[in-house]
Every structure is written in structure tokens, then in C-alpha cells.
Design a protein around this motif. Structure first.
Motif, PDB file in Angstrom:
ATOM      1  N   THR A 136       0.713   3.805  -3.084  1.00  6.54           N
ATOM      2  CA  THR A 136       0.126   5.119  -2.816  1.00  6.54           C
ATOM      3  C   THR A 136       1.090   6.239  -3.197  1.00  6.54           C
ATOM      4  O   THR A 136       0.683   7.264  -3.758  1.00  6.54           O
ATOM      5  N   VAL A 153      -7.405   7.363  -2.664  1.00  8.61           N
ATOM      6  CA  VAL A 153      -6.812   6.064  -2.362  1.00  8.61           C
ATOM      7  C   VAL A 153      -7.366   5.582  -1.027  1.00  8.61           C
ATOM      8  O   VAL A 153      -7.288   6.291  -0.020  1.00  8.61           O
ATOM      9  N   TYR A 180      -7.588   2.195   1.754  1.00 11.71           N
ATOM     10  CA  TYR A 180      -6.889   0.968   2.139  1.00 11.71           C
ATOM     11  C   TYR A 180      -7.880  -0.105   2.555  1.00 11.71           C
ATOM     12  O   TYR A 180      -8.787   0.141   3.356  1.00 11.71           O
ATOM     13  N   ALA A 214       0.812  -1.224   0.000  1.00 14.50           N
ATOM     14  CA  ALA A 214       0.000   0.000   0.000  1.00 14.50           C
ATOM     15  C   ALA A 214       0.836   1.260   0.000  1.00 14.50           C
ATOM     16  O   ALA A 214       0.562   2.212  -0.754  1.00 14.50           O
ATOM     17  N   GLU A 215       1.875   1.300   0.839  1.00 12.04           N
ATOM     18  CA  GLU A 215       2.671   2.524   0.944  1.00 12.04           C
ATOM     19  C   GLU A 215       3.382   2.851  -0.362  1.00 12.04           C
ATOM     20  O   GLU A 215       3.368   3.992  -0.833  1.00 12.04           O
TER      21      GLU A 215
END
Length: 588
Positions: A60, A70, A72, A56-57
């Protein structure tokens, strides 16, 4: 404009290839996810939501600056359904007035904005609640659902997905063909669709530029920095000149005494450690670079005085106060900027810095470069050739080109056409160098192992083919900020790719001006070509005209040895006639 329709892009999966998230695999100069996001935004929906989970990091961060939301999904590992209802929930939070939504995956390389807009238009035309894409007799994504299905979408769980809803409501389904929709990247063999896509010359150059992040600074002695770029501002620690001095051989006087007959009371030479005080009615003989006597304010050239023994008369109608005097600090003032960061250290710049007392300079250091030559057919120059062998020339020409390009630390390796041996050599080169040039074996033959070996070593691929001739099978990848180029084995192709791609990357690393100059010229002979590839033709430029040379084949260097430029013919060109204006790249 789809002002009542949102788009949800599902990018939460953990599937990864070659050490990177599938969503971040490169496709024609951008990631697969960025390609889908940009096409979605181009269709002008009310909102675009990207659902992330694994990685995710990193994912993103790549979307920074894009007009997307965005969100999660902490439950991404439970199946596609959790991402769909998470995206649907977020979309309604962002815009409760939404009346339809489109779901898309993140790894369809051939998706275009039209695939989104056609779903929207077809839903208006048919009144159906579901409009899906079809390919290979399969109903798939992107797929549009009307508001009537929102609650069902939010209620999905486990492995349930869009297909389950479609199967249950076929009477409310309309479809649109999307023949390329079956191409997504789910298995290693699917990567062939990415590799088979050639990028344009400009796209390849832009990709390299965007991935050229290496930077190293080093303090060097002023006598060893020519051609480098200054990495920090240089502030003068002294006033230079450090004293008032004469810029001429002549006589130092007080300007107010210019009409008098003046007595010569001494002389001052360059390097004289003491200063004499000048009185009214006096003149002192001075030489270029000598300190000016105290209270003197003007120097009269020796050709502009009449001297009789110890007496002189000024004969200069244009004499002005301060003439021929170098004022203290006129070259550089203490505490002020003497040389800006980013400036090129030319011989004159080095002389200037030495003149203000600068002994060392912080510069952008050139990268350490490893050159790996591959090929069982290669023989060392000077040894006899066996049948099937050729002399190895790439290491010599590339080493010479690198040295001319300012690179001092060059490591040369040679590997057999053996994947395990090449892997060991590449691993060492990546450890010890900042850039690796793999030469030969970058095509798709049975014994071309270079690209596969690079991928096994964790090199992230960015492109493998370029729409050009020579040098179409050109590989570029990165690993931990280090750049890896796979150059063709044919000497002419290798050198052309070096000039077009490697040398500009070195220029960028060293923050210096481009080594290649691009000009216009009139072509001196007809040259025909087919469309589809940009041609870089070995040529000779002189007096505004450029002549294409013979022997343009990629294995031949004879014409390259006579060339001083490359004549450029773009993809769409069918050739040129005598007198046509063309673009020319002057070789360094």
C-alpha cells in the motif's frame, strides 16, 4: 475513455522471491505492481481497485499518490476467489454505475494499456459478455466481464476464479491474442524474464538515484572538511569584525575635520588591545586591521595626505565619510545566518568560517565502501604471472578513484570463484560497510557467481544489464538501505561504470555537486557504431574539440590512461563525423 469500466488488480498473494513480495520485484525501474497500475491508469478506466492481502502495508505504501483504491482482503489465503469478489464489491461501492470490469494480475511484466483498451473495444464490437486474453492456447487475464456476471463474481469462493466462469459460458466468450501474457512471475526460474530486460542508461541512473537513501552526519574539525557539504545552518556567535577597524594604512580622522591641518597624536597597530580617543583637530596613524580610534569615522589613505612633522593635510577630493572603515559586524553579525546548510566547503568557505570563530562543522559524511575483487585468474602486482593469469588492477584504480572522490574508509577484499567463500566475504562487507562494490563475475558465465551470491545474501535486485558499451553486465541492488554494485571485471568497463553510476551515488550521499561535468564539443574524427547501445568512448578534450582515442576494447586501459573525458553516443546513434557536435563527460 472507458468511463463505464473498472479495473481490478489482484495483488493479495503471499508468493515472494528473494526476500521481497513478488508484487514489489523490480522491472525496468519500477515494481511489477506499479508497472501494471500505471498501464491500467493510462487506459483511462472509471476506477482502478487494487486488492491487497499479504504484505499489505508495504504494498500500500508504494501506491501512495496514485489514483487507485486499495482494499484489503482478510481472506486472501483461502484462494483467488475471495480477492475477486472483494475487489468486485469494492468497485461497485466506488462506482455503482459500472457496466463492465476487467481483472488483471499484478505480475505480468509485458502488460500494456492497450491490453485493457482492446478488451473494452472488442466487447463493444462483439457484444459478448466476456472478453479474455489468450496465449499458448490458454484463456487468461486480463479478462473483461460485463455486468451480467457481477453477481457470479461476487459469489466465487475457494480456488474458483475467472477460468471457471469462462469455461461455463464459452458461448458468450470473445478472445484477443496476448502472446506475452504467459510471462508472469510465479517460480524462481521466471525471474529470467526480468534479468534479461536491459534498462537504458538514464533509467539505470534514475533507479540508483531513487534508491540512494543512505545519510550520515558527523562533526569535524574545520581543518578537515574541505570538499564536504554543511549539514546544518551555521549561526555566527560574534560580530565579525568584532570592532571597527581600518582597511588601509593611513590616518584616522573625523570627517568634519578633513579641511583642517591635523596634529598626529599617536598610532594604532593591528592587535592593539586598547583604544585611543580622537579629539577634534587630531589625526592618528593607523595600519590595516587596526582598531579605529574612538570618535574617528573615516580613514585617509597614507598616499592621500601631506605630512609635515606631526601635522598632516588631507589631499583627497573624493573622500567620503566612513571611507576605508570596516564596520563592526560587516562580515557576520551575531545571531544571524553565516553559512547555509547544503553549501560546499571550499577553501574560501573554510577560511571564512575560521574567521568568524567556527571551530567545528556538522557535515555529510562519505560512506564506508567495501571493494570485493573476484576471479581465480588474478595475480598480485609484483609477483610472476603463471599461464592464464593477469595482474589485478581494479582494486588499485578503484581505490584511487574513491579517494579522489572523497571516500576515506575503503575496505579491500579478494575472493576466489567459489560461491561459499564469496558469500562469507560479502556478508562481512555488508555488515561493515555502507556500500559494496563487487568487481568481476557479474556476467552470465558458468563461473560468474556474484549476482546469485548477492541474492542469497538478501540483496534486493533492481537491474542487471544496461544498454551501454562498455559495461553492459552491470548489477545494482540494495539491502537495508545499503547499495550493492556489481561491476564488470574488465578494467575499462569497471572504471566507466564507476564514473557513471557509483560516483554520482557517492555525490548524492554526501549532498555535494556532481563530480562529473557534461559539456558539448565538436568531434575531431569520424566514429561509427551500431544502434541499440549507448557508447561511452574514451577520448581527449581540448580547445572545444574531442578526439576518440584508440583501443576502445573493454579490457584495455592504455587509452583510458590518456583520456580526460568520455564521448557519449546515444542508443539510436550510428556514429559521428568530423565537426559534429557531441556530448562529453569530463572525468574528474
Amino acid at each position: 475513455m472507458m468511463d463505464n469500466t473498472g479495473i481490478i488488480i489482484l495483488a493479495a498473494g503471499s508468493s515472494s522471491r528473494l526476500g521481497t513480495a513478488k508484487q514489489l520485484l523490480d522491472y525496468q525501474g519500477k515494481t511489477l505492481l506499479m508497472h501494471v497500475v500505471e498501464q491500467a491508469l493510462a487506459s483511462q478506466p472509471a476506477r482502478v481497485v487494487v486488492v491487497v492481502g499479504a504484505h499489505a502495508e508495504e504494498i500500500t505504501a508504494t501506491l501512495a499518490g496514485k489514483d487507485v483504491v486499495v482494499c484489503y482482503n482478510a481472506d486472501w489465503s483461502t484462494g483467488m476467489a475471495s480477492s475477486m469478489n472483494r475487489g468486485m464489491t469494492q468497485l461497485l461501492i466506488e462506482n455503482p454505475a459500472i457496466t463492465s470490469c476487467i481483472f488483471s494480475v499484478c505480475d505480468q511484466p509485458y502488460i500494456l494499456k492497450e491490453n485493457f483498451t482492446q478488451l473494452f473495444v472488442h466487447q463493444l464490437e462483439t457484444g459478448k459478455g466476456i472478453v479474455a486474453s489468450t496465449y499458448a492456447d490458454t484463456v487468461g487475464v486480463p479478462v473483461l466481464f460485463s455486468k451480467a456476471y457481477f453477481k457470479i463474481l461476487i459469489a466465487l469462493h475457494g480456488d474458483q476464479g475467472a477460468k471457471k466462469i469462462v469455461e461455463q459460458h464459452k458461448d458468450d466468450l470473445a478472445t484477443i491474442p496476448f502472446d506475452s501474457g504467459g510471462v508472469d512471475i510465479d517460480r524462481p526460474e521466471d525471474l529470467k524474464y526480468l534479468w534479461n530486460q536491459m534498462v537504458s542508461v538514464s533509467a539505470a541512473q534514475e533507479i540508483i538515484k531513487n534508491n540512494c537513501t543512505w545519510e550520515y552526519k558527523r562533526i569535524r574539525n574545520i581543518g578537515n572538511v574541505c570538499g564536504y557539504i554543511v549539514a546544518e545552518p551555521i549561526i555566527s556567535t560574534l560580530d565579525i569584525p568584532h570592532f571597527r577597524q581600518s582597511s588601509m594604512d593611513g590616518y584616522a580622522i573625523k570627517f568634519e575635520d578633513r579641511l583642517k591641518t591635523l596634529k598626529v597624536v599617536g598610532e594604532m597597530r593591528a592587535g592593539q588591545p586598547s583604544v585611543v580617543k580622537l579629539m577634534s583637530g587630531q589625526a592618528i596613524r593607523v595600519f590595516t586591521g587596526a582598531p579605529l580610534p574612538e570618535d574617528a569615522d573615516t580613514v585617509v589613505m597614507q598616499e592621500r595626505v601631506k605630512r609635515d612633522g606631526d601635522w598632516v593635510m588631507v589631499e583627497d577630493d573624493h573622500l567620503a565619510i566612513g571611507l576605508n572603515v570596516r564596520q563592526k559586524g560587516s562580515e557576520a553579525q551575531k545571531g544571524t545566518l553565516a553559512f547555509a546548510a547544503g553549501a560546499l566547503l571550499t577553501p574560501a568557505a573554510i577560511g571564512f568560517l575560521a574567521g568568524i570563530g567556527c571551530r567545528e562543522v556538522l557535515i555529510f559524511e562519505p560512506p564506508k565502501i567495501a571493494v570485493i575483487i573476484t576471479g581465480d585468474e588474478l595475480q598480485e602486482v609484483g609477483k610472476p604471472l603463471a599461464f592464464g593469469q593477469v595482474y589485478e588492477s581494479n582494486s588499485l584504480q578503484l581505490r584511487a578513484a574513491l579517494k579522489k572522490g572523497g571516500v576515506a574508509e575503503i575496505s579491500l577484499y579478494q575472493s576466489e570463484d567459489d560461491p561459499k567463500k564469496l558469500e562469507a566475504v560479502l556478508a562481512e562487507a555488508l555488515r561493515e560497510s555502507d556500500m559494496v562494490l563487487l568487481v568481476g563475475g557479474v556476467s552470465v558465465g558458468d563461473y560468474d557467481f556474484v549476482v546469485q551470491t548477492a541474492l542469497r545474501e538478501g540483496v534486493r535486485p533492481h537491474f542487471h544489464k544496461v544498454k551501454q558499451k562498455p559495461g553492459k553486465p552491470l548489477f545494482f541492488g540494495t539491502k537495508e538501505g545499503k547499495m550493492v554494485f556489481g561491476l564488470p571485471g574488465n578494467p575499462s568497463s569497471a572504471l566507466t561504470c564507476f564514473y557513471l553510476y557509483v560516483l554520482p551515488a557517492i555525490d548524492q550521499m554526501m549532498r555535494r555537486p556532481h563530480s562529473l561535468m557534461i559539456i558539448s564539443a565538436l568531434v575531431a574524427a569520424d566514429y561509427n557504431k551500431s544502434t541499440g547501445l549507448t557508447h561511452f568512448i574514451k577520448a581527449h578534450f581540448k580547445d572545444g574539440r574531442v578526439l576518440p582515442l584508440h583501443a576502445q576494447e573493454s579490457y584495455r586501459l592504455q587509452s583510458y590512461a590518456q583520456a580526460n573525458c568520455l564521448l557519449v553516443l546515444e542508443e539510436a546513434s550510428t556514429g559521428v563525423k568530423v565537426g559534429d557536435e557531441v556530448q562529453v563527460i569530463l572525468l574528474p
